[in-house]
Enzyme design. Sequence first.
Site, PDB file in Angstrom:
ATOM      1  N   TYR A 110      80.068  -6.396  63.241  1.00  0.00           N
ATOM      2  CA  TYR A 110      80.948  -5.922  62.030  1.00  0.00           C
ATOM      3  C   TYR A 110      80.677  -4.218  62.085  1.00  0.00           C
ATOM      4  CZ  TYR A 110      81.851  -4.211  57.264  1.00  0.00           C
ATOM      5  OH  TYR A 110      82.015  -3.432  56.177  1.00  0.00           O
ATOM      6  N   LYS A 208      82.416 -12.006  50.152  1.00  0.00           N
ATOM      7  CA  LYS A 208      83.663 -12.434  50.853  1.00  0.00           C
ATOM      8  C   LYS A 208      83.739 -13.984  50.265  1.00  0.00           C
ATOM      9  CE  LYS A 208      83.913  -8.705  52.959  1.00  0.00           C
ATOM     10  NZ  LYS A 208      82.602  -7.776  52.539  1.00  0.00           N
TER      11      LYS A 208
HETATM   12  N1  PLP Z   1      79.017  -8.561  57.518  1.00  0.00           N
HETATM   13  C1  PLP Z   1      80.364  -8.852  57.822  1.00  0.00           C
HETATM   14  C2  PLP Z   1      81.143  -9.991  58.690  1.00  0.00           C
HETATM   15  C3  PLP Z   1      81.322  -8.021  56.830  1.00  0.00           C
HETATM   16  O1  PLP Z   1      82.556  -8.610  57.024  1.00  0.00           O
HETATM   17  C4  PLP Z   1      80.760  -7.180  56.023  1.00  0.00           C
HETATM   18  C5  PLP Z   1      81.586  -6.712  55.046  1.00  0.00           C
HETATM   19  O2  PLP Z   1      83.167  -6.633  55.285  1.00  0.00           O
HETATM   20  C6  PLP Z   1      79.650  -7.026  55.890  1.00  0.00           C
HETATM   21  C7  PLP Z   1      78.689  -7.780  56.771  1.00  0.00           C
HETATM   22  C8  PLP Z   1      79.050  -6.115  54.670  1.00  0.00           C
HETATM   23  O3  PLP Z   1      78.882  -6.445  53.455  1.00  0.00           O
HETATM   24  P1  PLP Z   1      78.992  -5.492  52.116  1.00  0.00           P
HETATM   25  O4  PLP Z   1      80.450  -5.026  52.132  1.00  0.00           O
HETATM   26  O5  PLP Z   1      78.956  -6.670  50.958  1.00  0.00           O
HETATM   27  O6  PLP Z   1      78.074  -4.680  52.368  1.00  0.00           O
END
Ligand code: PLP
Length: 399
Positions: A110, A208
């Site tokens: 990501y 999410k």
């Molecule tokens: N991991 C994935 C696959 C994500 O899509 C995201 C955010 O879009 C994150 C981690 C990071 O999460 P956060 O935005 O809650 O910090």
Amino acid sequence: MSDRHIDTAAVHAGRLEIPTNAPSSPPLFQASSYEFADLAEVAAIYGGEANGKIYGRYGGPNGTQLERAIAELEGAEAAVGAAAGMSAIDAALAATLGQGGVIVATAEVYGGTYTLLENDYRKAAFDVHYVDQQDLSAVLASLGRHRPKVLYLEALTNPLMHVADLPALCALGHEAGATVIVDATFATPALVRPIEHGADLVAHSVGKYIGGHGDVGAGILAGKADLVERARAYLVRKGATLPHFEAWLALRGLRTLALRMARHSSNALAVASHLAAEPAVERVHHPSRPDHAQYDLAAKLYPRGTGGIVAFDLAGGEPAVDRFLRDLQTIAIVHSLGEVATTISYPSVSSHRNVPAEMRRALGVSAGTLRISAGIEDPGDITRDLSRAFAGLGERARA
Ligand code: PLP
């Protein structure tokens, strides 16, 4: 009638009655600090012999309840909540790596995690290497060459929905002596439980699918108790712990996770089939479609479906993407995913903004790649909105 001054009474009046019978749904404990009866209670609560709370940043009852719920759903020894998915991932890495070491991560990591690895870990003299997690022999070679402390994987990758072969990858990681961390945000424990396949730690962006309604900012980490407790101490030190209201909202979302994931999965498949029939679509990326290279693996690891994400490559690059996005009426452009409403994002300017263009191309994310997060609406309404936008592209081509 109290003989206290109104100034004092206003501060102290009205004792809170905590009912002796449990409420049927969790009350919100928004308190940022807790009282102690005497020093013996201070010692007992700090020492963990008494079940009490101390101070907001150390965690509250709503966070503890969410952590227990996620640990149970993941089949984990323990879980710890965090302020964001990124804090959970950071804590997982920090708890595992300690003072130094090597990380081998999926090249499809990501975008935010890529930035964290590059800006913070590499700059702090950790060695970071990327590998194609689909290519088991490349993973084996990378593990042999770099002897990492951490093998970092994503269960379903963003945006192209490649499927990590979790049993094989966890086995390879462990044979090389690495701790295996899996970001399973796109999958959730309703679809796959990485710990059952050998993972040591599982991280989620709770905002999410777990929260599910686009109103939570939080993360969670589940896995081996010693690693989770090291991660908890790190999060407390950094002030990146889970806020009470976010925990309360996330738990509310979690109650319908299984129902929502079933609907997200079936809607995503309907969207993917619809896209595959559109002449303007060069390629559809969804692992529950038989034309996906990992269809058999997905069917084996994800018997209940592969979730709500569908990517596709639109012919015509950015100008076509721009026109297409403008013609959508129901589906909003949102740089997140996993909400009840269907949303769309353009990875080149959102999740992959900070990924160098040549790396993006190597990953298969082109100027025409779009990512849909299928919601829980009627599937016909979603595909009708897409048809309208495709019709707009057709008109432009004819004009
Ligand atoms: N991991 C994935 C696959 C994500 O899509 C995201 C955010 O879009 C994150 C981690 C990071 O999460 P956060 O935005 O809650 O910090």
